[in-house]
Scaffold this motif. Structure first.
Motif, PDB file in Angstrom:
ATOM      1  N   ARG A 110      43.899   5.881  62.008  1.00  0.00           N
ATOM      2  CA  ARG A 110      42.670   6.670  62.144  1.00  0.00           C
ATOM      3  C   ARG A 110      42.612   7.411  63.478  1.00  0.00           C
ATOM      4  NH1 ARG A 110      39.480   5.318  57.944  1.00  0.00           N
ATOM      5  NH2 ARG A 110      39.829   3.300  56.922  1.00  0.00           N
ATOM      6  N   ARG A 111      43.750   7.589  64.094  1.00  0.00           N
ATOM      7  CA  ARG A 111      43.794   8.303  65.370  1.00  0.00           C
ATOM      8  C   ARG A 111      44.700   9.513  65.210  1.00  0.00           C
ATOM      9  NH1 ARG A 111      44.637   3.250  69.660  1.00  0.00           N
ATOM     10  NH2 ARG A 111      42.800   2.046  68.996  1.00  0.00           N
ATOM     11  N   ALA A 112      44.142  10.681  65.479  1.00  0.00           N
ATOM     12  CA  ALA A 112      44.899  11.918  65.286  1.00  0.00           C
ATOM     13  C   ALA A 112      46.088  12.029  66.228  1.00  0.00           C
ATOM     14  CB  ALA A 112      43.971  13.118  65.475  1.00  0.00           C
ATOM     15  N   SER A 113      46.000  11.408  67.397  1.00  0.00           N
ATOM     16  CA  SER A 113      47.082  11.523  68.373  1.00  0.00           C
ATOM     17  C   SER A 113      48.354  10.794  67.939  1.00  0.00           C
ATOM     18  CB  SER A 113      46.629  10.963  69.725  1.00  0.00           C
ATOM     19  OG  SER A 113      46.244   9.601  69.608  1.00  0.00           O
ATOM     20  N   PHE A 114      48.260   9.942  66.925  1.00  0.00           N
ATOM     21  CA  PHE A 114      49.431   9.196  66.468  1.00  0.00           C
ATOM     22  C   PHE A 114      50.208   9.947  65.390  1.00  0.00           C
ATOM     23  CE2 PHE A 114      47.456   5.955  68.821  1.00  0.00           C
ATOM     24  CZ  PHE A 114      48.325   4.891  68.965  1.00  0.00           C
ATOM     25  N   ALA A 115      49.747  11.098  64.978  1.00  0.00           N
ATOM     26  CA  ALA A 115      50.414  11.830  63.902  1.00  0.00           C
ATOM     27  C   ALA A 115      51.813  12.277  64.318  1.00  0.00           C
ATOM     28  CB  ALA A 115      49.576  13.033  63.478  1.00  0.00           C
ATOM     29  N   THR A 116      51.935  12.840  65.498  1.00  0.00           N
ATOM     30  CA  THR A 116      53.236  13.338  65.950  1.00  0.00           C
ATOM     31  C   THR A 116      54.261  12.220  66.141  1.00  0.00           C
ATOM     32  OG1 THR A 116      52.183  15.235  67.008  1.00  0.00           O
ATOM     33  CG2 THR A 116      54.406  14.672  67.720  1.00  0.00           C
ATOM     34  N   PRO A 117      53.923  11.095  66.773  1.00  0.00           N
ATOM     35  CA  PRO A 117      54.921  10.017  66.890  1.00  0.00           C
ATOM     36  C   PRO A 117      55.393   9.494  65.547  1.00  0.00           C
ATOM     37  CG  PRO A 117      53.139   9.668  68.448  1.00  0.00           C
ATOM     38  CD  PRO A 117      52.708  10.783  67.553  1.00  0.00           C
ATOM     39  N   VAL A 118      54.485   9.347  64.582  1.00  0.00           N
ATOM     40  CA  VAL A 118      54.892   8.848  63.272  1.00  0.00           C
ATOM     41  C   VAL A 118      55.843   9.832  62.599  1.00  0.00           C
ATOM     42  CG1 VAL A 118      54.081   8.239  60.967  1.00  0.00           C
ATOM     43  CG2 VAL A 118      52.809   7.464  62.968  1.00  0.00           C
ATOM     44  N   GLN A 119      55.510  11.106  62.665  1.00  0.00           N
ATOM     45  CA  GLN A 119      56.374  12.114  62.060  1.00  0.00           C
ATOM     46  C   GLN A 119      57.758  12.113  62.699  1.00  0.00           C
ATOM     47  OE1 GLN A 119      55.403  16.200  62.851  1.00  0.00           O
ATOM     48  NE2 GLN A 119      56.254  16.923  60.910  1.00  0.00           N
ATOM     49  N   PHE A 120      57.804  12.007  64.020  1.00  0.00           N
ATOM     50  CA  PHE A 120      59.106  11.986  64.704  1.00  0.00           C
ATOM     51  C   PHE A 120      59.934  10.780  64.278  1.00  0.00           C
ATOM     52  CE2 PHE A 120      61.548  10.092  68.190  1.00  0.00           C
ATOM     53  CZ  PHE A 120      62.502  11.081  68.380  1.00  0.00           C
ATOM     54  N   LEU A 121      59.336   9.601  64.229  1.00  0.00           N
ATOM     55  CA  LEU A 121      60.077   8.393  63.879  1.00  0.00           C
ATOM     56  C   LEU A 121      60.606   8.449  62.454  1.00  0.00           C
ATOM     57  CD1 LEU A 121      57.758   5.734  65.565  1.00  0.00           C
ATOM     58  CD2 LEU A 121      60.069   6.369  66.281  1.00  0.00           C
ATOM     59  N   VAL A 122      59.786   8.949  61.522  1.00  0.00           N
ATOM     60  CA  VAL A 122      60.217   9.025  60.128  1.00  0.00           C
ATOM     61  C   VAL A 122      61.338  10.049  59.968  1.00  0.00           C
ATOM     62  CG1 VAL A 122      59.495   9.578  57.779  1.00  0.00           C
ATOM     63  CG2 VAL A 122      57.988   8.243  59.251  1.00  0.00           C
ATOM     64  N   VAL A 123      61.183  11.210  60.591  1.00  0.00           N
ATOM     65  CA  VAL A 123      62.206  12.260  60.468  1.00  0.00           C
ATOM     66  C   VAL A 123      63.508  11.814  61.144  1.00  0.00           C
ATOM     67  CG1 VAL A 123      62.810  14.610  61.127  1.00  0.00           C
ATOM     68  CG2 VAL A 123      60.519  14.105  60.256  1.00  0.00           C
ATOM     69  N   ALA A 124      63.420  11.219  62.307  1.00  0.00           N
ATOM     70  CA  ALA A 124      64.635  10.770  62.999  1.00  0.00           C
ATOM     71  C   ALA A 124      65.340   9.672  62.212  1.00  0.00           C
ATOM     72  CB  ALA A 124      64.279  10.277  64.402  1.00  0.00           C
ATOM     73  N   GLY A 125      64.566   8.721  61.706  1.00  0.00           N
ATOM     74  CA  GLY A 125      65.179   7.668  60.903  1.00  0.00           C
ATOM     75  C   GLY A 125      65.780   8.200  59.623  1.00  0.00           C
ATOM     76  N   GLY A 126      65.090   9.159  58.980  1.00  0.00           N
ATOM     77  CA  GLY A 126      65.607   9.736  57.753  1.00  0.00           C
ATOM     78  C   GLY A 126      66.837  10.586  57.949  1.00  0.00           C
ATOM     79  N   ALA A 127      66.985  11.152  59.136  1.00  0.00           N
ATOM     80  CA  ALA A 127      68.182  11.949  59.419  1.00  0.00           C
ATOM     81  C   ALA A 127      69.403  11.066  59.680  1.00  0.00           C
ATOM     82  CB  ALA A 127      67.935  12.857  60.615  1.00  0.00           C
ATOM     83  N   LEU A 128      69.186   9.885  60.272  1.00  0.00           N
ATOM     84  CA  LEU A 128      70.300   9.017  60.626  1.00  0.00           C
ATOM     85  C   LEU A 128      70.635   7.989  59.551  1.00  0.00           C
ATOM     86  CD1 LEU A 128      69.469   8.392  64.391  1.00  0.00           C
ATOM     87  CD2 LEU A 128      71.296   9.802  63.454  1.00  0.00           C
ATOM     88  N   ALA A 129      69.693   7.697  58.657  1.00  0.00           N
ATOM     89  CA  ALA A 129      69.953   6.692  57.620  1.00  0.00           C
ATOM     90  C   ALA A 129      71.082   7.106  56.677  1.00  0.00           C
ATOM     91  CB  ALA A 129      68.669   6.400  56.839  1.00  0.00           C
ATOM     92  N   PRO A 130      71.113   8.332  56.146  1.00  0.00           N
ATOM     93  CA  PRO A 130      72.258   8.715  55.296  1.00  0.00           C
ATOM     94  C   PRO A 130      73.581   8.709  56.059  1.00  0.00           C
ATOM     95  CG  PRO A 130      70.420  10.228  54.996  1.00  0.00           C
ATOM     96  CD  PRO A 130      70.095   9.397  56.196  1.00  0.00           C
ATOM     97  N   LEU A 131      73.548   9.124  57.323  1.00  0.00           N
ATOM     98  CA  LEU A 131      74.769   9.102  58.127  1.00  0.00           C
ATOM     99  C   LEU A 131      75.272   7.676  58.302  1.00  0.00           C
ATOM    100  CD1 LEU A 131      76.873  10.456  59.932  1.00  0.00           C
ATOM    101  CD2 LEU A 131      75.228  10.301  61.815  1.00  0.00           C
ATOM    102  N   SER A 132      74.352   6.763  58.541  1.00  0.00           N
ATOM    103  CA  SER A 132      74.737   5.361  58.682  1.00  0.00           C
ATOM    104  C   SER A 132      75.334   4.812  57.393  1.00  0.00           C
ATOM    105  CB  SER A 132      73.521   4.531  59.102  1.00  0.00           C
ATOM    106  OG  SER A 132      73.848   3.161  59.154  1.00  0.00           O
ATOM    107  N   ALA A 133      74.738   5.189  56.252  1.00  0.00           N
ATOM    108  CA  ALA A 133      75.280   4.731  54.965  1.00  0.00           C
ATOM    109  C   ALA A 133      76.682   5.287  54.729  1.00  0.00           C
ATOM    110  CB  ALA A 133      74.343   5.149  53.835  1.00  0.00           C
ATOM    111  N   LEU A 134      76.889   6.555  55.057  1.00  0.00           N
ATOM    112  CA  LEU A 134      78.204   7.158  54.882  1.00  0.00           C
ATOM    113  C   LEU A 134      79.250   6.476  55.766  1.00  0.00           C
ATOM    114  CD1 LEU A 134      80.078   9.357  53.780  1.00  0.00           C
ATOM    115  CD2 LEU A 134      79.254  10.869  55.604  1.00  0.00           C
ATOM    116  N   LEU A 135      78.894   6.209  57.002  1.00  0.00           N
ATOM    117  CA  LEU A 135      79.822   5.522  57.900  1.00  0.00           C
ATOM    118  C   LEU A 135      80.121   4.111  57.406  1.00  0.00           C
ATOM    119  CD1 LEU A 135      78.434   6.640  61.380  1.00  0.00           C
ATOM    120  CD2 LEU A 135      80.486   7.463  60.224  1.00  0.00           C
TER     121      LEU A 135
END
Length: 212
Positions: A110-135
């Motif tokens: 319920r805090r608007a200031s947390f929107a950017t950190p959540v988006q960054f964490l999800v996008v960063a994790g989603g970018a590295l998860a397929p790479l990790s699976a491939l490796l």
């Protein structure tokens, strides 16, 4: 209040002083039993052990001769094998990003200031998860078929695909990064990561690596 604190401190010190001798006694018993077992096995298997010591160098020479007969790895095989060894390094990032995203989305729902950190964490994790699976697939090239490895492979593939889908979702619709559906998906993904971590540890240290 001061009296209660003093009583609690006294009880803690008393329990620690009682537990240390008990632990030392148990450790002494374990060492004594282990020494007795080694002594008995040395008497019972002295002759066979000596014969095994003479046979082991010959067995090692046979293995070296067999490996020398095998064709050398090609440059491509060696390169893919080397790249696959980066899997234990890269895998730590999605392991951290997705649980951190779930935690951040929960406390800052319920805090608007947390929107950017959540988006960054999800996008960063989603970018590295397929790479990790491939490796991970590259790291397992040439390994013998094993049920643990099979589950670890395909569970990692599922985590990589789901993580990439969540990353696209969070990138395109940042206003839904803390929605109920996103948090449910992050919860499922975090639970899958915990199970995947157990399978990874079992492949390296054995299935009893988490025994008490």
């Amino acid at each position: 209040m001061v009296l209660i604190r003093r009583m609690l401190a006294f009880l803690m010190l008393a329990s620690l002083s009682a537990s240390v001798p008990a632990f030392a006694h148990k450790d002494h018993d374990r060492k004594q039993h282990a020494a007795e077992a080694m002594h008995n096995s040395a008497h019972q298997e002295g002759a066979p052990a000596a014969s095994r010591m003479h046979q082991e160098p010959m067995h090692g020479a046979m293995e070296m001769e067999h490996s020398a007969d095998e064709p050398p790895l090609t440059f491509t095989d060696r390169l893919l094998s080397w790249i696959g060894r980066l899997h234990p390094i890269i895998v730590h990032f999605p392991l951290a990003f997705f649980p951190a995203a779930l935690f951040t989305a929960t406390i800052g729902r319920r805090r608007a200031s947390f929107a950017t950190p959540v988006q960054f964490l999800v996008v960063a994790g989603g970018a590295l998860a397929p790479l990790s699976a491939l490796l991970g697939w590259l790291d397992a090239i040439g390994m013998d078929p094993d049920p643990l490895l099979t589950v670890h492979r395909w569970l990692g593939t599922m985590i990589g695909a789901l993580g990439a889908a969540l990353a696209v979702w969070a990138w395109r619709k940042p206003d839904q990064d803390r929605s109920g559906l996103m948090m449910a998906a992050l919860t499922v993904l975090t639970a899958a990561i915990v199970v995947q971590g157990w399978f990874g540890g079992a492949l390296v240290h054995g299935v009893d690596h988490m025994n008490w």
